[in-house]
Design a protein around this motif. Structure first.
Motif, PDB file in Angstrom:
ATOM      1  N   VAL A  97       0.856  -0.954  -0.402  1.00 30.74           N
ATOM      2  CA  VAL A  97       0.371  -0.116   0.013  1.00 30.74           C
ATOM      3  C   VAL A  97       1.225   0.994  -0.189  1.00 30.74           C
ATOM      4  N   GLY A  98       0.035   2.440  -0.173  1.00 25.75           N
ATOM      5  CA  GLY A  98       0.774   3.782  -0.147  1.00 25.75           C
ATOM      6  C   GLY A  98       2.080   3.778  -0.832  1.00 25.75           C
ATOM      7  N   ASP A  99       3.004   4.252  -0.263  1.00 24.70           N
ATOM      8  CA  ASP A  99       4.501   4.468  -0.653  1.00 24.70           C
ATOM      9  C   ASP A  99       4.915   3.204  -1.289  1.00 24.70           C
ATOM     10  N   GLU A 100       5.328   2.083  -0.743  1.00 31.94           N
ATOM     11  CA  GLU A 100       6.289   0.960  -0.605  1.00 31.94           C
ATOM     12  C   GLU A 100       5.188   0.612  -1.958  1.00 31.94           C
ATOM     13  N   ARG A 101       4.155   0.461  -2.315  1.00 29.34           N
ATOM     14  CA  ARG A 101       2.753  -0.214  -2.762  1.00 29.34           C
ATOM     15  C   ARG A 101       3.826   0.553  -4.799  1.00 29.34           C
ATOM     16  N   MET A 102       4.094   2.181  -4.653  1.00 26.19           N
ATOM     17  CA  MET A 102       3.409   2.762  -5.851  1.00 26.19           C
ATOM     18  C   MET A 102       5.166   2.637  -6.706  1.00 26.19           C
ATOM     19  N   ARG A 119       5.294   4.032 -21.127  1.00 30.53           N
ATOM     20  CA  ARG A 119       4.676   4.407 -19.761  1.00 30.53           C
ATOM     21  C   ARG A 119       2.999   5.515 -20.464  1.00 30.53           C
ATOM     22  N   VAL A 120       1.842   4.750 -19.912  1.00 28.53           N
ATOM     23  CA  VAL A 120       0.871   6.085 -20.313  1.00 28.53           C
ATOM     24  C   VAL A 120       1.139   6.654 -19.360  1.00 28.53           C
ATOM     25  N   HIS A 121       0.024   5.974 -18.031  1.00 26.64           N
ATOM     26  CA  HIS A 121      -0.461   7.372 -16.398  1.00 26.64           C
ATOM     27  C   HIS A 121      -0.022   6.567 -16.009  1.00 26.64           C
ATOM     28  N   ARG A 122       0.060   7.153 -14.740  1.00 27.29           N
ATOM     29  CA  ARG A 122       0.460   6.887 -13.279  1.00 27.29           C
ATOM     30  C   ARG A 122      -1.108   7.115 -12.693  1.00 27.29           C
ATOM     31  N   VAL A 123      -2.144   6.091 -11.821  1.00 28.00           N
ATOM     32  CA  VAL A 123      -3.353   7.190 -11.078  1.00 28.00           C
ATOM     33  C   VAL A 123      -2.657   6.346  -9.404  1.00 28.00           C
ATOM     34  N   ASP A 124      -2.660   8.115  -8.814  1.00 24.71           N
ATOM     35  CA  ASP A 124      -2.021   7.758  -6.983  1.00 24.71           C
ATOM     36  C   ASP A 124      -3.599   6.940  -6.686  1.00 24.71           C
ATOM     37  N   PRO A 125      -2.528   6.050  -5.869  1.00 20.75           N
ATOM     38  CA  PRO A 125      -3.748   5.754  -4.437  1.00 20.75           C
ATOM     39  C   PRO A 125      -4.718   7.130  -3.305  1.00 20.75           C
ATOM     40  N   ASP A 126      -6.200   7.068  -3.902  1.00 18.79           N
ATOM     41  CA  ASP A 126      -6.062   8.013  -3.520  1.00 18.79           C
ATOM     42  C   ASP A 126      -7.091   7.945  -1.460  1.00 18.79           C
ATOM     43  N   GLY A 127      -6.551   7.294  -0.770  1.00 18.26           N
ATOM     44  CA  GLY A 127      -6.861   6.975   0.367  1.00 18.26           C
ATOM     45  C   GLY A 127      -8.461   6.698   0.473  1.00 18.26           C
ATOM     46  N   ARG A 128      -9.480   6.968  -0.931  1.00 14.94           N
ATOM     47  CA  ARG A 128     -10.702   5.767  -0.400  1.00 14.94           C
ATOM     48  C   ARG A 128     -10.487   4.695  -0.958  1.00 14.94           C
ATOM     49  N   MET A 129     -11.554   4.832  -2.410  1.00 21.30           N
ATOM     50  CA  MET A 129     -11.274   2.860  -3.200  1.00 21.30           C
ATOM     51  C   MET A 129     -10.155   3.008  -3.886  1.00 21.30           C
ATOM     52  N   ILE A 134      -0.511   1.512 -12.441  1.00 20.82           N
ATOM     53  CA  ILE A 134       0.190   2.419 -13.669  1.00 20.82           C
ATOM     54  C   ILE A 134      -0.082   1.346 -15.188  1.00 20.82           C
ATOM     55  N   VAL A 135      -0.768   2.494 -15.880  1.00 22.07           N
ATOM     56  CA  VAL A 135      -1.143   2.427 -17.621  1.00 22.07           C
ATOM     57  C   VAL A 135      -0.076   1.993 -18.325  1.00 22.07           C
ATOM     58  N   MET A 136       0.152   1.607 -18.531  1.00 21.30           N
ATOM     59  CA  MET A 136       1.419   1.113 -19.729  1.00 21.30           C
ATOM     60  C   MET A 136       0.565  -0.073 -21.075  1.00 21.30           C
ATOM     61  N   GLN A 137       1.460   0.292 -22.379  1.00 24.85           N
ATOM     62  CA  GLN A 137       1.761  -0.469 -23.938  1.00 24.85           C
ATOM     63  C   GLN A 137       2.645  -1.002 -23.559  1.00 24.85           C
ATOM     64  N   ASP A 138       2.226  -2.411 -24.395  1.00 26.17           N
ATOM     65  CA  ASP A 138       3.464  -2.901 -25.040  1.00 26.17           C
ATOM     66  C   ASP A 138       3.602  -3.092 -26.173  1.00 26.17           C
ATOM     67  N   PRO A 139       5.063  -3.398 -26.579  1.00 26.03           N
ATOM     68  CA  PRO A 139       5.080  -2.888 -28.406  1.00 26.03           C
ATOM     69  C   PRO A 139       4.463  -2.917 -28.774  1.00 26.03           C
ATOM     70  N   GLU A 140       3.565  -3.576 -29.317  1.00 24.95           N
ATOM     71  CA  GLU A 140       2.505  -3.384 -30.507  1.00 24.95           C
ATOM     72  C   GLU A 140       0.993  -2.599 -29.288  1.00 24.95           C
ATOM     73  N   GLY A 141       1.374  -1.695 -28.847  1.00 26.53           N
ATOM     74  CA  GLY A 141       0.281  -1.094 -27.886  1.00 26.53           C
ATOM     75  C   GLY A 141      -0.788  -0.752 -27.377  1.00 26.53           C
ATOM     76  N   CYS A 145      -2.235  -2.472 -17.767  1.00 27.04           N
ATOM     77  CA  CYS A 145      -2.326  -2.059 -15.832  1.00 27.04           C
ATOM     78  C   CYS A 145      -0.993  -2.542 -15.212  1.00 27.04           C
ATOM     79  N   LEU A 146       0.229  -2.138 -14.462  1.00 28.24           N
ATOM     80  CA  LEU A 146       0.773  -2.563 -13.231  1.00 28.24           C
ATOM     81  C   LEU A 146      -0.193  -2.781 -12.171  1.00 28.24           C
ATOM     82  N   ASP A 147      -0.587  -2.886 -11.712  1.00 31.75           N
ATOM     83  CA  ASP A 147      -1.433  -3.218 -10.120  1.00 31.75           C
ATOM     84  C   ASP A 147      -1.055  -4.217  -9.064  1.00 31.75           C
TER      85      ASP A 147
END
Length: 147
Positions: A97-102, A119-129, A134-141, A145-147
């Protein structure tokens, strides 16, 4: 009803390269050639498959004793043009969780970018749900997600 196995199939331009990428992502192995053949090239030549078709299919499987679906890669003529309706969540940091997870997600994102991912974009924890991913794309697009 009996439980069924699942195979995940990727339509792609370069099956061998994408099978190698996903094998590295998931700790899978390229599927071994059939008994009696030292390599897939040897088997395909013996079966009369033209050299131009040797990279038309490939597969990756969990290592011996591992669990997970077989991944099948098949060459198709058209490129990817829209967002995936189904994607893989690669469970990099279950239980963290939190910083360790990210930090764990960031480390794996860096590893995968070096293998050809984007790398497409990162969604940080919000303290709720939201726990963060991190959203990624493979070499063919193809998105995943890295979860």
């Amino acid at each position: 009803m009996e439980m069924r196995e699942v195979q995940v199939t990727f339509d792609c331009a370069a099956p061998g390269a994408l099978a190698a990428f996903w094998s590295a992502v998931l700790g899978y192995e390229r599927q071994a050639p059939p008994p009696g053949f030292a390599t897939w090239e040897e088997a395909l030549d013996a079966w009369g498959v033209p050299a131009s078709e040797h990279d038309s299919r490939d597969a990756a499987v969990p290592p011996a004793g591992g669990h997970g679906p077989r991944l099948f890669f098949q060459r198709v003529p058209e490129g990817k043009s829209v967002k995936n309706r189904v994607h893989l969540d690669v469970r990099v940091a279950p239980g963290l969780v939190g910083d360790e997870r990210m930090a764990a997600l960031e480390a794996d994102a860096d590893r995968l970018v070096a293998l050809g991912a984007t790398r497409v974009h990162r969604v940080d924890p919000d303290g709720r749900m939201e726990t963060g991913f991190i959203v990624m794309q493979d070499p063919e697009g193809n998105e995943f997600c890295l979860d």
